[in-house]
Scaffold this active site. Sequence first.
Site, PDB file in Angstrom:
ATOM      1  N   ASP A 126      -3.704  -0.152  13.743  1.00 49.79           N
ATOM      2  CA  ASP A 126      -3.212   1.004  14.508  1.00 49.79           C
ATOM      3  C   ASP A 126      -4.354   2.008  14.709  1.00 49.79           C
ATOM      4  OD1 ASP A 126      -1.803   3.100  15.622  1.00 49.79           O
ATOM      5  OD2 ASP A 126      -0.218   3.119  14.096  1.00 49.79           O
ATOM      6  N   ARG A 153      -0.429  -5.112   8.630  1.00 46.09           N
ATOM      7  CA  ARG A 153      -1.252  -4.108   9.297  1.00 46.09           C
ATOM      8  C   ARG A 153      -2.273  -3.603   8.297  1.00 46.09           C
ATOM      9  NH1 ARG A 153       0.356   2.023  11.272  1.00 46.09           N
ATOM     10  NH2 ARG A 153      -0.528   2.609   9.282  1.00 46.09           N
ATOM     11  N   HIS A 185       2.456  -2.694   5.647  1.00 51.21           N
ATOM     12  CA  HIS A 185       1.289  -1.814   5.765  1.00 51.21           C
ATOM     13  C   HIS A 185       0.380  -1.911   4.560  1.00 51.21           C
ATOM     14  CE1 HIS A 185       2.594   1.439   8.764  1.00 51.21           C
ATOM     15  NE2 HIS A 185       3.223   0.324   9.044  1.00 51.21           N
ATOM     16  N   ASP A 236       9.671   7.203   8.524  1.00 48.50           N
ATOM     17  CA  ASP A 236      10.387   8.354   9.073  1.00 48.50           C
ATOM     18  C   ASP A 236      11.513   7.935  10.014  1.00 48.50           C
ATOM     19  OD1 ASP A 236       7.523   7.982  10.224  1.00 48.50           O
ATOM     20  OD2 ASP A 236       8.620   8.823  11.916  1.00 48.50           O
ATOM     21  N   HIS A 268      -3.947   4.759  16.465  1.00 50.72           N
ATOM     22  CA  HIS A 268      -3.248   6.047  16.478  1.00 50.72           C
ATOM     23  C   HIS A 268      -3.785   7.011  17.541  1.00 50.72           C
ATOM     24  CE1 HIS A 268      -0.411   8.787  14.286  1.00 50.72           C
ATOM     25  NE2 HIS A 268       0.164   7.623  14.103  1.00 50.72           N
ATOM     26  N   ARG A 276       6.462  -0.894  21.824  1.00 52.58           N
ATOM     27  CA  ARG A 276       6.861  -0.414  20.501  1.00 52.58           C
ATOM     28  C   ARG A 276       8.031   0.563  20.520  1.00 52.58           C
ATOM     29  NH1 ARG A 276       5.287  -0.905  15.974  1.00 52.58           N
ATOM     30  NH2 ARG A 276       4.598   1.200  15.465  1.00 52.58           N
ATOM     31  N   GLU A 328       5.415   3.767  20.397  1.00 54.23           N
ATOM     32  CA  GLU A 328       6.309   4.338  19.383  1.00 54.23           C
ATOM     33  C   GLU A 328       6.770   5.749  19.742  1.00 54.23           C
ATOM     34  OE1 GLU A 328       3.627   3.933  16.046  1.00 54.23           O
ATOM     35  OE2 GLU A 328       3.210   6.073  16.051  1.00 54.23           O
ATOM     36  N   TYR A 349      -5.983   8.655   9.291  1.00 60.03           N
ATOM     37  CA  TYR A 349      -4.649   8.120   9.506  1.00 60.03           C
ATOM     38  C   TYR A 349      -4.485   6.770   8.805  1.00 60.03           C
ATOM     39  CZ  TYR A 349      -0.803   5.589  11.310  1.00 60.03           C
ATOM     40  OH  TYR A 349       0.331   4.833  11.355  1.00 60.03           O
ATOM     41  N   GLU A 363      -2.964  -1.452  18.178  1.00 60.01           N
ATOM     42  CA  GLU A 363      -1.876  -0.530  18.546  1.00 60.01           C
ATOM     43  C   GLU A 363      -2.399   0.845  18.955  1.00 60.01           C
ATOM     44  OE1 GLU A 363       0.899  -0.071  15.326  1.00 60.01           O
ATOM     45  OE2 GLU A 363       1.605   1.858  16.107  1.00 60.01           O
ATOM     46  N   GLU A 371       8.116  -3.647  12.768  1.00 59.92           N
ATOM     47  CA  GLU A 371       7.392  -2.948  11.692  1.00 59.92           C
ATOM     48  C   GLU A 371       8.352  -2.673  10.533  1.00 59.92           C
ATOM     49  OE1 GLU A 371       5.960   0.889  12.880  1.00 59.92           O
ATOM     50  OE2 GLU A 371       4.624   1.057  11.148  1.00 59.92           O
ATOM     51  N   TRP A 384      -3.886  13.329  16.601  1.00 60.85           N
ATOM     52  CA  TRP A 384      -3.691  12.757  15.266  1.00 60.85           C
ATOM     53  C   TRP A 384      -3.155  11.366  15.412  1.00 60.85           C
ATOM     54  CZ3 TRP A 384       0.811  11.175  12.555  1.00 60.85           C
ATOM     55  CH2 TRP A 384       0.514  10.716  11.261  1.00 60.85           C
TER      56      TRP A 384
HETATM   57  C1  GCO Z   1       3.331   3.568  12.823  1.00 63.89           C
HETATM   58  C2  GCO Z   1       3.198   4.994  13.178  1.00 63.89           C
HETATM   59  C3  GCO Z   1       3.530   5.968  12.102  1.00 63.89           C
HETATM   60  C4  GCO Z   1       3.585   7.366  12.713  1.00 63.89           C
HETATM   61  C5  GCO Z   1       4.744   8.123  12.184  1.00 63.89           C
HETATM   62  C6  GCO Z   1       4.862   9.483  12.810  1.00 63.89           C
HETATM   63  O1  GCO Z   1       2.702   2.769  13.489  1.00 63.89           O
HETATM   64  O2  GCO Z   1       4.100   3.280  11.925  1.00 63.89           O
HETATM   65  O3  GCO Z   1       2.001   5.249  13.840  1.00 63.89           O
HETATM   66  O4  GCO Z   1       2.649   5.901  11.026  1.00 63.89           O
HETATM   67  O5  GCO Z   1       2.416   8.059  12.492  1.00 63.89           O
HETATM   68  O6  GCO Z   1       5.888   7.363  12.414  1.00 63.89           O
HETATM   69  O7  GCO Z   1       6.068  10.080  12.537  1.00 63.89           O
HETATM   70 MG    MG Z   2       1.670   3.529  15.092  1.00 64.44          MG
END
Ligand code: GCO
Ligand code: MG
Length: 403
Positions: A211, A148, A123, A317, A213, A284, A263, A160, A237, A340, A403
Site C-alpha cells: 500500500d 501485505r 498485514h 476501522d 497510501h 477497493r 478504499e 504509514y 495499492e 482485506e 497521509w
Molecule cells: C488499508 C488502509 C487503512 C487506512 C485506514 C484509514 O489499506 O487498510 O489504507 O490502513 O489508512 O482504513 O481509516
Molecule cells: Mg489502503
Amino acid sequence: MMKITDAKVIVTCPGRNFVTLKIYTDEDLYGIGDATLNGREKAVVAYLEEHVIPCLIGMQADRIEDIWQYLYRGCYWRRGPVTMTAISAVDMALWDIKGKAAGMPVYQLLGGASRDGVMVYGHANGETLEETVEEVGKYIDMGYKAIRAQTGIPGLPSTYGVSGDKMFYEPANGALPSENVWSTEKYLTHAPKLFERLRETYGDEPHLLHDVHHRLTPIEAARLGKLLEPYRLFWMEDCVAADNQEGLRRVREHTVTPLAIGEIFNSIWNCKTLIEEQLIDYIRATVVHAGGITHLRQIAGFAALHHVRTGCHGATDLSPVCMGAALNFNLWVPNFGIQEYMRHTPETDAVFPHEYSFKDGYLHPGNKPGLGVDIDEKLAAKYPYQRAYLPINRLQDGTMWNW
Ligand code: GCO
Ligand code: MG
C-alpha cells in the site's frame, strides 16, 4: 408488510470508535449496519439521527432499493463520505432484516455462493527489512495465502503501515492528529528492497501486496511499479491520490504491476473512468463507505464488464458488521479478487459477536440468517466514545502532504 418502527445509533469505543445503526421493525426483527467513518464518526451520527432516522420510521423495511433511492436522490445533496456512509448503514441493516425474514444468509439472497471461501490478506509490518520479513513469515505460518508488507524507511521517524502493535494496527491514535514525515526519494529507493528479500526468503508462492497510501505522483508511481515488476505483486495499492482519475492512465502506460485503488471512494462516480478504461485491476470500494451492498453490487457489476475484480477495504476501522456484510457479498460476487482482513481486537470481537471464521487463509461468513453479526449493547455501553484522529503527513521541509 413489515414496517420500520424505530432506529437508533450506537457509538462504542472498545479500543477504537465504531458507529452502528440498529433498525427495528413491527415484526420483532431488527437489523444492524456499520456507520463508522474513521476520525469523522460524529458527523455520521448526526446525519443519521437528525436527517435519516426521522424519514425511516413508518417505511416498509423490505423495500431496500426504494429506500436507497429515497436517501440518495431524495436528499438533493448527493454523494460524499458522510452521506454515503449513512446510506450504507441503512442498506446493511435492511439486508440484515431481509435475510432474517427469509431465514437465509445474505449471500443466498444475492444469488448464492460462487466459491467455498473468501481469500483474505493480512498485514505484516516492521521497522526494518529484517523485522518485516520475519512478520510476513508469521502470517504464512498462520495459513494466509496473501500478505501485505509495509516497512519503516531509514531516515524517517515513522511512516504509514508500521506500528508497534503487530496484530492490531491502529493509526487513529491521537485526540489530535499526530504527524508523520515523508520523503518520496527515500521511500522509492527502499521499498523495492523489501520485496526482493521477500521473494528470496519465501519463494514464488505467497501473494504479496503493498500500500503506497496515496503518496506518489503518477510518474513516480510508474517508476515504483516498474521496479516492483520482478517480484510479481498481487497489487500495488493507492499509488497516487485518485482525485484525478486520469492520473492512473500515466501509471498504467508504464507498468504491468497490477493496480488497486478505491478504499476512500463512495460511489461509482469516483471510479467510472478507472473501470471503463481498464486503468486498474482491483476496485477497493467497500460496503460501509460505498453505499452498502446495493451500490457496491452495481460497482462490481460494472467492474466485471471491464475485467476489474473486487478487493474490499477491510481495515480495523471498519467494524465487524461491515466485515459480515463484505463476506456475504464476497462469497457471491462473480468477479471477486481478494478481501482485506486486519484483525479486530478481542474487545471489539466481544462487542460484535459474529459467525464469520478464518481457516487456511480464507474467511467464511457462516450461515446464520442475515449478515451473521450482532451487537452486545450492554458491553458496547462500557466503552464510551473517545475522539481520535488519523495522522497527517508532512514533507521534510514541513509542506503538507497526503497521509
Ligand atoms: C488499508 C488502509 C487503512 C487506512 C485506514 C484509514 O489499506 O487498510 O489504507 O490502513 O489508512 O482504513 O481509516
Ligand atoms: Mg489502503
